[in-house]
Design an enzyme around this catalytic site. Structure first.
Site, PDB file in Angstrom:
ATOM      1  N   ALA A  12      39.399  38.248  51.239  1.00 44.56           N
ATOM      2  CA  ALA A  12      39.728  37.236  50.218  1.00 44.56           C
ATOM      3  C   ALA A  12      40.028  37.764  48.996  1.00 44.56           C
ATOM      4  O   ALA A  12      39.644  37.542  47.816  1.00 44.56           O
ATOM      5  CB  ALA A  12      38.148  36.368  50.205  1.00 44.56           C
ATOM      6  N   GLY A  13      41.194  38.659  49.386  1.00 44.64           N
ATOM      7  CA  GLY A  13      41.921  39.033  48.100  1.00 44.64           C
ATOM      8  C   GLY A  13      42.930  38.295  47.703  1.00 44.64           C
ATOM      9  O   GLY A  13      42.955  37.005  47.958  1.00 44.64           O
ATOM     10  N   TYR A  14      43.895  38.518  46.967  1.00 44.53           N
ATOM     11  CA  TYR A  14      45.235  37.812  46.535  1.00 44.53           C
ATOM     12  C   TYR A  14      45.959  37.047  48.001  1.00 44.53           C
ATOM     13  O   TYR A  14      46.036  36.011  47.857  1.00 44.53           O
ATOM     14  CB  TYR A  14      46.058  38.620  45.769  1.00 44.53           C
ATOM     15  CG  TYR A  14      45.484  38.906  44.647  1.00 44.53           C
ATOM     16  CD1 TYR A  14      45.677  38.094  43.310  1.00 44.53           C
ATOM     17  CD2 TYR A  14      44.862  40.048  44.285  1.00 44.53           C
ATOM     18  CE1 TYR A  14      45.046  38.473  42.034  1.00 44.53           C
ATOM     19  CE2 TYR A  14      44.282  40.573  43.074  1.00 44.53           C
ATOM     20  CZ  TYR A  14      44.385  39.659  41.935  1.00 44.53           C
ATOM     21  OH  TYR A  14      43.903  39.983  40.746  1.00 44.53           O
ATOM     22  N   ASN A  38      34.807  37.886  54.328  1.00 42.01           N
ATOM     23  CA  ASN A  38      35.044  39.048  53.320  1.00 42.01           C
ATOM     24  C   ASN A  38      33.609  39.732  53.085  1.00 42.01           C
ATOM     25  O   ASN A  38      32.650  38.935  53.278  1.00 42.01           O
ATOM     26  CB  ASN A  38      35.454  38.101  51.890  1.00 42.01           C
ATOM     27  CG  ASN A  38      35.978  39.292  51.134  1.00 42.01           C
ATOM     28  OD1 ASN A  38      36.935  39.893  51.252  1.00 42.01           O
ATOM     29  ND2 ASN A  38      35.329  39.444  49.794  1.00 42.01           N
ATOM     30  N   LYS A  39      33.993  40.945  52.565  1.00 40.57           N
ATOM     31  CA  LYS A  39      32.882  41.835  52.603  1.00 40.57           C
ATOM     32  C   LYS A  39      31.671  41.223  51.644  1.00 40.57           C
ATOM     33  O   LYS A  39      30.396  41.660  51.385  1.00 40.57           O
ATOM     34  CB  LYS A  39      33.145  43.244  51.974  1.00 40.57           C
ATOM     35  CG  LYS A  39      32.587  44.186  52.276  1.00 40.57           C
ATOM     36  CD  LYS A  39      33.179  45.447  51.829  1.00 40.57           C
ATOM     37  CE  LYS A  39      34.411  46.046  52.529  1.00 40.57           C
ATOM     38  NZ  LYS A  39      35.064  47.614  51.791  1.00 40.57           N
ATOM     39  N   GLU A 170      47.493  51.404  33.461  1.00 42.09           N
ATOM     40  CA  GLU A 170      46.860  50.319  32.964  1.00 42.09           C
ATOM     41  C   GLU A 170      45.399  50.936  32.627  1.00 42.09           C
ATOM     42  O   GLU A 170      44.787  50.594  31.334  1.00 42.09           O
ATOM     43  CB  GLU A 170      46.714  49.146  33.819  1.00 42.09           C
ATOM     44  CG  GLU A 170      48.040  48.518  33.969  1.00 42.09           C
ATOM     45  CD  GLU A 170      48.100  46.993  34.446  1.00 42.09           C
ATOM     46  OE1 GLU A 170      47.408  46.719  35.399  1.00 42.09           O
ATOM     47  OE2 GLU A 170      49.080  46.412  34.015  1.00 42.09           O
ATOM     48  N   ASP A 298      48.320  44.151  50.744  1.00 44.26           N
ATOM     49  CA  ASP A 298      48.697  45.518  50.670  1.00 44.26           C
ATOM     50  C   ASP A 298      48.610  46.058  52.262  1.00 44.26           C
ATOM     51  O   ASP A 298      49.190  47.362  52.394  1.00 44.26           O
ATOM     52  CB  ASP A 298      47.451  46.094  49.932  1.00 44.26           C
ATOM     53  CG  ASP A 298      47.917  46.046  48.577  1.00 44.26           C
ATOM     54  OD1 ASP A 298      48.847  45.298  48.006  1.00 44.26           O
ATOM     55  OD2 ASP A 298      46.981  46.778  47.666  1.00 44.26           O
ATOM     56  N   ALA A 314      49.905  42.160  43.752  1.00 50.09           N
ATOM     57  CA  ALA A 314      49.179  40.993  43.950  1.00 50.09           C
ATOM     58  C   ALA A 314      50.217  39.775  44.098  1.00 50.09           C
ATOM     59  O   ALA A 314      50.215  38.835  44.570  1.00 50.09           O
ATOM     60  CB  ALA A 314      48.660  40.635  42.465  1.00 50.09           C
ATOM     61  N   LYS A 374      51.564  39.393  29.778  1.00 47.98           N
ATOM     62  CA  LYS A 374      50.648  39.697  30.618  1.00 47.98           C
ATOM     63  C   LYS A 374      49.357  38.754  30.805  1.00 47.98           C
ATOM     64  O   LYS A 374      48.955  38.512  31.896  1.00 47.98           O
ATOM     65  CB  LYS A 374      50.114  41.172  30.173  1.00 47.98           C
ATOM     66  CG  LYS A 374      49.342  41.883  31.253  1.00 47.98           C
ATOM     67  CD  LYS A 374      49.939  42.572  32.225  1.00 47.98           C
ATOM     68  CE  LYS A 374      48.916  43.097  33.495  1.00 47.98           C
ATOM     69  NZ  LYS A 374      49.457  43.250  34.622  1.00 47.98           N
TER      70      LYS A 374
HETATM   71  P1  FAD Z   1      42.840  42.890  47.947  1.00 43.17           P
HETATM   72  O1  FAD Z   1      43.251  42.253  46.526  1.00 43.17           O
HETATM   73  O2  FAD Z   1      42.511  44.443  47.810  1.00 43.17           O
HETATM   74  O3  FAD Z   1      41.507  42.226  48.830  1.00 43.17           O
HETATM   75  C1  FAD Z   1      41.261  42.857  49.939  1.00 43.17           C
HETATM   76  C2  FAD Z   1      40.040  42.002  50.116  1.00 43.17           C
HETATM   77  O4  FAD Z   1      39.640  42.450  51.665  1.00 43.17           O
HETATM   78  C3  FAD Z   1      38.679  42.312  49.360  1.00 43.17           C
HETATM   79  O5  FAD Z   1      38.149  40.943  48.816  1.00 43.17           O
HETATM   80  C4  FAD Z   1      37.891  43.210  49.945  1.00 43.17           C
HETATM   81  O6  FAD Z   1      36.716  43.039  49.650  1.00 43.17           O
HETATM   82  C5  FAD Z   1      38.041  42.516  51.483  1.00 43.17           C
HETATM   83  N1  FAD Z   1      37.656  43.795  52.349  1.00 43.17           N
HETATM   84  C6  FAD Z   1      38.114  44.948  52.536  1.00 43.17           C
HETATM   85  N2  FAD Z   1      37.757  45.524  53.903  1.00 43.17           N
HETATM   86  C7  FAD Z   1      36.937  44.744  54.149  1.00 43.17           C
HETATM   87  C8  FAD Z   1      36.120  44.619  55.712  1.00 43.17           C
HETATM   88  N3  FAD Z   1      35.940  45.850  56.268  1.00 43.17           N
HETATM   89  N4  FAD Z   1      35.495  43.448  55.703  1.00 43.17           N
HETATM   90  C9  FAD Z   1      35.478  42.509  54.869  1.00 43.17           C
HETATM   91  N5  FAD Z   1      36.164  42.414  53.884  1.00 43.17           N
HETATM   92  C10 FAD Z   1      36.828  43.603  53.457  1.00 43.17           C
HETATM   93  N6  FAD Z   1      49.576  43.990  41.236  1.00 43.17           N
HETATM   94  C11 FAD Z   1      50.529  42.990  40.307  1.00 43.17           C
HETATM   95  O7  FAD Z   1      51.212  42.328  41.075  1.00 43.17           O
HETATM   96  N7  FAD Z   1      50.342  43.174  39.353  1.00 43.17           N
HETATM   97  C12 FAD Z   1      49.495  43.873  38.401  1.00 43.17           C
HETATM   98  O8  FAD Z   1      49.556  43.855  37.247  1.00 43.17           O
HETATM   99  C13 FAD Z   1      48.566  44.685  39.061  1.00 43.17           C
HETATM  100  N8  FAD Z   1      47.809  45.629  38.321  1.00 43.17           N
HETATM  101  C14 FAD Z   1      46.913  46.293  39.265  1.00 43.17           C
HETATM  102  C15 FAD Z   1      46.018  47.030  38.391  1.00 43.17           C
HETATM  103  C16 FAD Z   1      45.105  47.740  38.961  1.00 43.17           C
HETATM  104  C17 FAD Z   1      43.893  48.396  38.443  1.00 43.17           C
HETATM  105  C18 FAD Z   1      44.812  47.687  40.386  1.00 43.17           C
HETATM  106  C19 FAD Z   1      43.802  48.551  41.249  1.00 43.17           C
HETATM  107  C20 FAD Z   1      45.896  47.022  41.311  1.00 43.17           C
HETATM  108  C21 FAD Z   1      47.161  46.245  40.453  1.00 43.17           C
HETATM  109  N9  FAD Z   1      48.098  45.803  41.134  1.00 43.17           N
HETATM  110  C22 FAD Z   1      48.892  44.869  40.519  1.00 43.17           C
HETATM  111  C23 FAD Z   1      48.037  45.882  42.727  1.00 43.17           C
HETATM  112  C24 FAD Z   1      47.468  44.508  43.259  1.00 43.17           C
HETATM  113  O9  FAD Z   1      46.117  44.255  42.779  1.00 43.17           O
HETATM  114  C25 FAD Z   1      47.212  44.456  44.769  1.00 43.17           C
HETATM  115  O10 FAD Z   1      48.587  44.848  45.419  1.00 43.17           O
HETATM  116  C26 FAD Z   1      46.470  43.303  45.241  1.00 43.17           C
HETATM  117  O11 FAD Z   1      44.994  43.208  45.014  1.00 43.17           O
HETATM  118  C27 FAD Z   1      46.560  43.165  46.970  1.00 43.17           C
HETATM  119  O12 FAD Z   1      46.026  41.834  47.504  1.00 43.17           O
HETATM  120  P2  FAD Z   1      45.337  42.156  48.941  1.00 43.17           P
HETATM  121  O13 FAD Z   1      45.092  40.528  49.346  1.00 43.17           O
HETATM  122  O14 FAD Z   1      46.362  42.651  49.787  1.00 43.17           O
HETATM  123  O15 FAD Z   1      44.236  42.877  48.871  1.00 43.17           O
END
Ligand code: FAD
Length: 398
Positions: A12-14, A38-39, A170, A298, A314, A374
């Site tokens: 449940a990420g972005y 989600n974890k 950041e 990601d 994100a 921002k």
């Molecule tokens: P995530 O948001 O990482 O979510 C993954 C989810 O999966 C989480 O909820 C996690 O708990 C869950 N999960 C993982 N493994 C398991 C498992 N085995 N079982 C169950 N659940 C699990 N991007 C931008 O566009 N703009 C920005 O300004 C920006 N700033 C950033 C600043 C920081 C400090 C960081 C760390 C990143 C930043 N990014 C930014 C990058 C952005 O946050 C990531 O690209 C984005 O979060 C990816 O989304 P996602 O849905 O792939 O994964």
């Protein structure tokens, strides 16, 4: 009676959360049986994590309860850790049971990429979750407290951040804002504190910024006390600091690794072809091995029309979630699928409390106006997930 197809969303990420929220809106009642796994029972705002990590904001402002965002009548939420994906059996394994699916959406995010650098896994901290940033914040504060007891150990006041992309920039910007407050609180001479941002590439700040904006960002951070070392790979991380490719050794009691991200290892183990853990998807975000498996965020690899991979952000994860939901509904309704087209809106990187740098559309922005933008971007993504009430609740205006 036809049985509703089972859609399972992992993470449940972005990306994953946006897929769930769009499905919630688009699907008619009973049209599909949707489960979000989600974890944790909360979604964390990864793009906000650098602040609680440095201690410039409370970690409660960086998470949202998932059940507050989804409607139980449309989406079933399961708090569990996924341990394995079995595409051949159309099953996902959790710690205690298996869940079958017809369509799977993987949004499990990434993992820190250490490039095999010895010691990073063991001794460096990473900004990955609410729990990891709480640990970093407490560690930083403890180093100041400890220095008061052992004033000969100046390495306690030396902070190394590996990587100068989004996360590294950041975080060090926030750390530089926090240090004066900690020095005041512990009665420590600020000139004893050293903050290094070490980057293997010749440039700092997130990719995609024009060179003059990257220079501007570096100057702002340098004025706050950050020491940049560019074109300088970290060769090894030890318990008491880092060894650089140049042979220099920096003694530091705190190393935060923000130098790279790879896809979730579970995808390789499941048999999908990966590049640094990310799975190359087709124009509809499906894997080439299995057209019932979609990837968002990601852990996916989307190629630009120029043939280069888009960076993991994100911004792209949210757009992928949107597109994956549209295509799942199309599949269920036996309609044509819609190719994913990434609409890049710009990049804005924070440089601490009141400064940022970036590009929006074709406009270059910096300083306070960029910092304001921002916040607008953060508000917009909160709004996309939970409307105005979520924006107000998280007090993002402050
Ligand atoms: P995530 O948001 O990482 O979510 C993954 C989810 O999966 C989480 O909820 C996690 O708990 C869950 N999960 C993982 N493994 C398991 C498992 N085995 N079982 C169950 N659940 C699990 N991007 C931008 O566009 N703009 C920005 O300004 C920006 N700033 C950033 C600043 C920081 C400090 C960081 C760390 C990143 C930043 N990014 C930014 C990058 C952005 O946050 C990531 O690209 C984005 O979060 C990816 O989304 P996602 O849905 O792939 O994964």
């Amino acid at each position: 009676m036809t049985i509703a197809p089972k859609i399972v969303i992992l993470g449940a990420g972005y990306g994953g959360l946006m897929t769930a929220l769009r499905l919630q809106k688009l699907l008619k009642r009973g049209e599909a049986d949707v489960t979000l796994i989600n974890k944790h029972d909360y979604h964390y705002l990864t793009t906000h994590l650098h602040m609680p990590a440095a201690g410039t904001d409370h970690h409660d402002n960086a998470w949202v309860q998932i059940t507050e965002l989804i409607r139980k009548s449309k989406i079933k939420f399961v708090k569990a850790t996924v341990t394995e994906i079995r595409p051949a059996a159309k099953m996902v394994m959790l710690e205690e049971k298996g869940i079958a699916y017809d369509y799977l959406i993987v949004g499990l995010g990434g993992e820190p990429e250490t490039f095999g650098i010895p010691g990073l896994k063991e001794y460096a901290m990473t900004i990955r979750s609410i729990n990891s940033v709480r640990a970093i914040r407490l560690h930083i504060e403890y180093m100041f407290a400890k220095y008061k007891l052992e004033p000969h150990r100046t390495e306690l006041l030396t902070f190394v951040v590996g990587g100068a992309g989004f996360t590294g920039t950041e975080f060090i910007g926030e750390l530089a804002d926090r240090v004066p407050e900690l020095c005041r609180s512990y009665h420590i001479d600020p000139s004893l504190v050293q903050m290094y941002n070490i980057e293997a590439a010749p440039v700092a700040l997130p990719p995609g910024l024009p060179p003059e904006l990257a220079d501007y960002g570096m100057r702002v951070l340098e004025r706050k006390g950050v020491i940049f070392k560019l074109s300088t790979p970290i060769k090894e991380c030890m318990q008491d600091g880092v060894l650089l490719g140049t042979g220099e050794r920096i003694k530091a009691a705190t190393v935060v690794w923000a130098g790279g991200i790879r896809g979730n290892r579970m995808l390789e183990i499941a048999g999908f072809e990966t590049a640094r853990g990310r799975v190359k998807v087709d124009e509809y975000l499906r894997t080439k091995e299995d057209s019932n498996v979609f990837l968002v965020g990601d852990c996916s690899l989307v190629m630009s029309p120029e043939g280069t991979p888009y960076g993991p952000t994100a911004q792209i994860a949210i757009q992928q979630g949107h597109n994956a939901a549209i295509n799942l509904v199309a599949l269920i309704r036996k309609r044509p699928l819609k190719p994913f087209v990434y609409h890049y809106k710009g990049t804005v990187a924070s440089l601490g409390k009141s400064s940022a740098v970036g590009v929006i559309g074709n406009k270059r922005i910096r300083g306070r106006i960029a910092s304001f933008m921002k916040k607008v971007i953060d508000i917009r993504s909160l709004y996309l997930f939970g409307g105005l009430s979520l924006v107000l609740k998280k007090m993002i205006f402050k």
